[in-house]
Design an enzyme around this catalytic site. Structure first.
Site, mmCIF file in Angstrom:
data_model
loop_
_atom_site.group_PDB
_atom_site.id
_atom_site.type_symbol
_atom_site.label_atom_id
_atom_site.label_comp_id
_atom_site.label_asym_id
_atom_site.label_seq_id
_atom_site.Cartn_x
_atom_site.Cartn_y
_atom_site.Cartn_z
ATOM 1 C CG PHE A 1 34.577 1.260 45.630
ATOM 2 C CD1 PHE A 1 35.590 1.636 44.752
ATOM 3 C CD2 PHE A 1 33.505 2.131 45.801
ATOM 4 C CE1 PHE A 1 35.544 2.849 44.060
ATOM 5 C CE2 PHE A 1 33.445 3.346 45.122
ATOM 6 C CZ PHE A 1 34.471 3.700 44.253
ATOM 7 C CB CYS B 1 37.290 10.318 51.047
ATOM 8 S SG CYS B 1 38.687 9.937 52.083
ATOM 9 C CD GLU C 1 28.463 -4.490 48.445
ATOM 10 O OE1 GLU C 1 29.293 -4.089 49.291
ATOM 11 O OE2 GLU C 1 27.297 -4.078 48.398
ATOM 12 C CE LYS D 1 29.689 -4.956 54.083
ATOM 13 N NZ LYS D 1 29.818 -4.757 52.616
ATOM 14 C CB SER E 1 28.377 7.063 50.399
ATOM 15 O OG SER E 1 27.423 6.151 50.920
ATOM 16 C CD GLU F 1 31.919 11.532 47.611
ATOM 17 O OE1 GLU F 1 30.958 10.899 48.071
ATOM 18 O OE2 GLU F 1 33.081 11.424 48.062
HETATM 19 P P1 NAD Z 1 29.193 2.963 50.204
HETATM 20 O O1 NAD Z 1 28.643 3.848 51.252
HETATM 21 O O2 NAD Z 1 28.324 2.663 49.027
HETATM 22 O O3 NAD Z 1 29.596 1.549 50.817
HETATM 23 C C1 NAD Z 1 30.356 1.439 51.997
HETATM 24 C C2 NAD Z 1 29.957 0.175 52.731
HETATM 25 O O4 NAD Z 1 28.579 0.258 53.083
HETATM 26 C C3 NAD Z 1 30.130 -1.081 51.893
HETATM 27 O O5 NAD Z 1 30.728 -2.076 52.691
HETATM 28 C C4 NAD Z 1 28.707 -1.438 51.462
HETATM 29 O O6 NAD Z 1 28.495 -2.811 51.361
HETATM 30 C C5 NAD Z 1 27.854 -0.864 52.595
HETATM 31 N N1 NAD Z 1 26.529 -0.391 52.142
HETATM 32 C C6 NAD Z 1 26.205 0.124 50.926
HETATM 33 N N2 NAD Z 1 24.893 0.492 50.911
HETATM 34 C C7 NAD Z 1 24.399 0.205 52.124
HETATM 35 C C8 NAD Z 1 23.100 0.363 52.725
HETATM 36 N N3 NAD Z 1 22.087 0.887 52.053
HETATM 37 N N4 NAD Z 1 22.939 -0.028 54.004
HETATM 38 C C9 NAD Z 1 23.981 -0.551 54.704
HETATM 39 N N5 NAD Z 1 25.214 -0.729 54.184
HETATM 40 C C10 NAD Z 1 25.433 -0.356 52.913
HETATM 41 O O7 NAD Z 1 30.582 3.597 49.743
HETATM 42 P P2 NAD Z 1 31.506 3.142 48.532
HETATM 43 O O8 NAD Z 1 30.818 3.502 47.252
HETATM 44 O O9 NAD Z 1 31.991 1.766 48.730
HETATM 45 O O10 NAD Z 1 32.762 4.101 48.760
HETATM 46 C C11 NAD Z 1 32.854 5.393 48.250
HETATM 47 C C12 NAD Z 1 32.433 6.409 49.277
HETATM 48 O O11 NAD Z 1 33.226 6.272 50.439
HETATM 49 C C13 NAD Z 1 32.629 7.844 48.818
HETATM 50 O O12 NAD Z 1 31.526 8.591 49.236
HETATM 51 C C14 NAD Z 1 33.894 8.276 49.538
HETATM 52 O O13 NAD Z 1 34.011 9.675 49.752
HETATM 53 C C15 NAD Z 1 33.735 7.549 50.829
HETATM 54 N N6 NAD Z 1 34.988 7.409 51.536
HETATM 55 C C16 NAD Z 1 35.200 8.211 52.606
HETATM 56 C C17 NAD Z 1 36.385 8.153 53.287
HETATM 57 C C18 NAD Z 1 36.635 9.074 54.444
HETATM 58 O O14 NAD Z 1 37.670 8.927 55.068
HETATM 59 N N7 NAD Z 1 35.768 10.009 54.769
HETATM 60 C C19 NAD Z 1 37.378 7.246 52.887
HETATM 61 C C20 NAD Z 1 37.130 6.412 51.798
HETATM 62 C C21 NAD Z 1 35.914 6.501 51.130
#
Ligand code: NAD
Length: 481
Positions: A146, A278, A173, A170, A223, A372
């Site tokens: 997001f 991040c 959401e 994808k 994450s 985090e």
């Molecule tokens: P998230 O992991 O909750 O979601 C990421 C994606 O995974 C979304 O598209 C979501 O729909 C999907 N998802 C969520 N739960 C899932 C599950 N149980 N099974 C399968 N798919 C699932 O992350 P977020 O909250 O959208 O974003 C924030 C996180 O992203 C933070 O931890 C941040 O550090 C990380 N991030 C990392 C980088 C990097 O370059 N390392 C860059 C941007 C964000």
């Protein structure tokens, strides 16, 4: 704007369950989007598979023409795209604009691919040539988080497409609107139908992507918890996978650091995008006597005002989680120098705001030191010397970024060598490598080989074809015959 899936160049809704899209700026419902299933992933894969022969059959110079036009469309529509990011994600207009500008830079790298991906050829013995050509993989998928609704899809989609793959995106959401505009603008730029598809939804869509037999590679950004799930599941299905996870970035501040520049950089890194980067500073390790810098940081933080030069966090749950961390640290004896709990913005009482927060005298075993938080919060750990500071940084499970603030080249070098992180800053609070340098962390901040952007992405989105030819007519026999 109504959100639909984007399959074979068409916006489609299949009567799926709808989920509200909420603006974190004020809590208002701004749209709704379909929660898709494996059925829609199958449809998108079918479209991408059908589009692959013609798209991959074009030359790379032809394929980049779409992205020259698309880059221009990003510029022409920058105000609207900025507004979309602001409204769906909650970051400030300035931050949203910077995000779109970064997407433009990512497109510039993609259009430079014909100059970089030139293949290799050598006459290895008289009349015998070996050549290596980079070929696309086929249908590939990109799963995004997001926090950068416009930029993170641009980390992967342009490169994957220019290199000849067809793509399924994808998006998170929570922020589907920017992705939808990306689909529309790519079509307007002339991308053939089916080459780029979007399937909206949550966990079910991600699982269907990981399990799909026709998807050759999946990139994930999100994450660490989900990165591990995706990496294991997609690799188990024999897909190529790179999965970027969360972070806990340490900034090591030395007493000789330039006071104003350091205070400004540390606070900007911690509070920019409401700490939802991040690459955000999450722990400051103050080495020896740095009180004068901390005092200056407090002054800097006081000038940061929610709803003015500080955006919202993404949701009510995120606000509650961040505030819980602060409360727990306080109960454990840490000292709150600036407290961002219970922030509200007049006229936007339904929004999700946390003010800048500086927590001092944090111990390395506290949750705020290890986990985090993903909010505008920095934990200060005091260290007696640089060795102890590096050891604190090294003890983190994550390893996205680390930075040092000092005027001593020798001490900076010690951190450059000793920090256990993929991206290092010297007197820079957000050390994001710019194109063509690639982006990616270490440890639990990234799973898989290589990085996600820049030159590293060329390896990820292609496979090498090695061809050996012999056109000399004489019947010369050697060990190659
Ligand atoms: P998230 O992991 O909750 O979601 C990421 C994606 O995974 C979304 O598209 C979501 O729909 C999907 N998802 C969520 N739960 C899932 C599950 N149980 N099974 C399968 N798919 C699932 O992350 P977020 O909250 O959208 O974003 C924030 C996180 O992203 C933070 O931890 C941040 O550090 C990380 N991030 C990392 C980088 C990097 O370059 N390392 C860059 C941007 C964000």
């Amino acid at each position: 704007m109504e959100v639909a899936n984007f399959i074979n160049g068409q916006k489609v809704r299949n009567g799926q369950t709808l989920m509200d899209v909420v603006s974190p700026l004020d809590g208002s419902i701004i749209s709704n989007m379909p929660l898709s299933s494996s059925k829609e992933v199958d449809q998108a894969v079918e479209a991408a598979k059908n589009a692959f022969p013609a798209w991959s059959g074009m030359t790379i110079k032809e394929r980049v023409q779409v992205f020259f036009k698309y880059r221009q469309l990003l510029e022409e529509n920058i105000e609207e795209l900025t507004q979309l990011v602001h409204v769906e994600n909650g970051k400030t207009m300035g931050e949203a604009r910077a995000e779109v500008l970064k997407s433009i830079e990512l497109c510039e790298f993609a259009v430079s691919m014909p100059q970089i991906v030139t293949n290799e050829i050598q006459e290895v013995s008289k009349g015998v040539e070996c050549r290596i050509e980079r070929k696309p993989l086929g249908v590939v998928a990109c799963i995004t988080p997001f926090n950068f609704p416009n930029m993170v899809p641009h980390w992967t989609v342009p490169n994957a497409l220019v290199l000849g793959n067809t793509v399924i995106l994808k998006p998170s959401e929570l922020v589907p609107l920017s992705a939808q505009r990306m689909g529309e603008l790519l079509k307007e730029a002339g991308l053939p139908d089916g080459v780029f598809n979007i399937v909206n939804g949550g966990k079910d869509v991600v699982e269907a992507i990981c399990d799909h037999p026709e998807i050759k590679a999946t990139s994930f950004v999100g994450s660490t918890r989900v990165a591990k799930i995706v990496y294991k599941r997609s690799s188990n299905n024999l897909q190529r996978c790179v999965a970027l996870g969360g972070a806990k970035n340490h900034l090591l501040v030395l007493p000789d650091a330039h006071v104003d520049m350091t205070a400004n950089n540390v606070v900007a890194s911690m509070a920019g995008c409401a700490g939802q980067r991040c690459m955000a500073a999450s722990v400051m390790v103050g080495v020896d006597r740095v009180q004068h810098i901390i005092d200056r940081m407090v002054e800097e933080a006081k000038a940061i005002v929610p709803g003015d030069n500080l955006g919202s966090v993404i949701s009510k749950e995120a606000k509650e989680r961040i505030e819980r961390y602060i409360t727990e640290a306080e109960a454990q004896g840490a000292k709150i120098l600036i407290d961002g709990r219970n922030a509200t913005v007049p006229g936007k009482e339904g929004g999700f705001y946390v003010g800048p927060t500086i927590i001092d005298y944090v111990k390395p075993d506290m949750a705020v030191a290890k986990e985090e938080i993903f909010g505008p919060v920095i934990s200060i750990i005091r260290a007696k010397d640089l060795d102890e500071a590096i050891q604190i940084e090294n003890s983190s499970n994550y390893g996205n970024a680390a930075a040092v603030f000092t005027q001593s080249g020798g001490l900076a070098k010690k951190v450059m060598e000793g920090a256990s992180a993929g991206m290092i800053g010297v007197n820079i609070g957000v050390p994001v490598p710019r194109e063509p340098f690639s982006f990616g962390g270490w440890n639990e901040s990234k799973f898989g080989v290589g990085d996600i952007t820049g030159k590293s992405s060329i390896e990820f989105w292609t496979q090498n074809k090695k061809t050996t030819t012999k056109w000399n007519p004489e019947d010369k026999r050697d060990w190659m015959s």
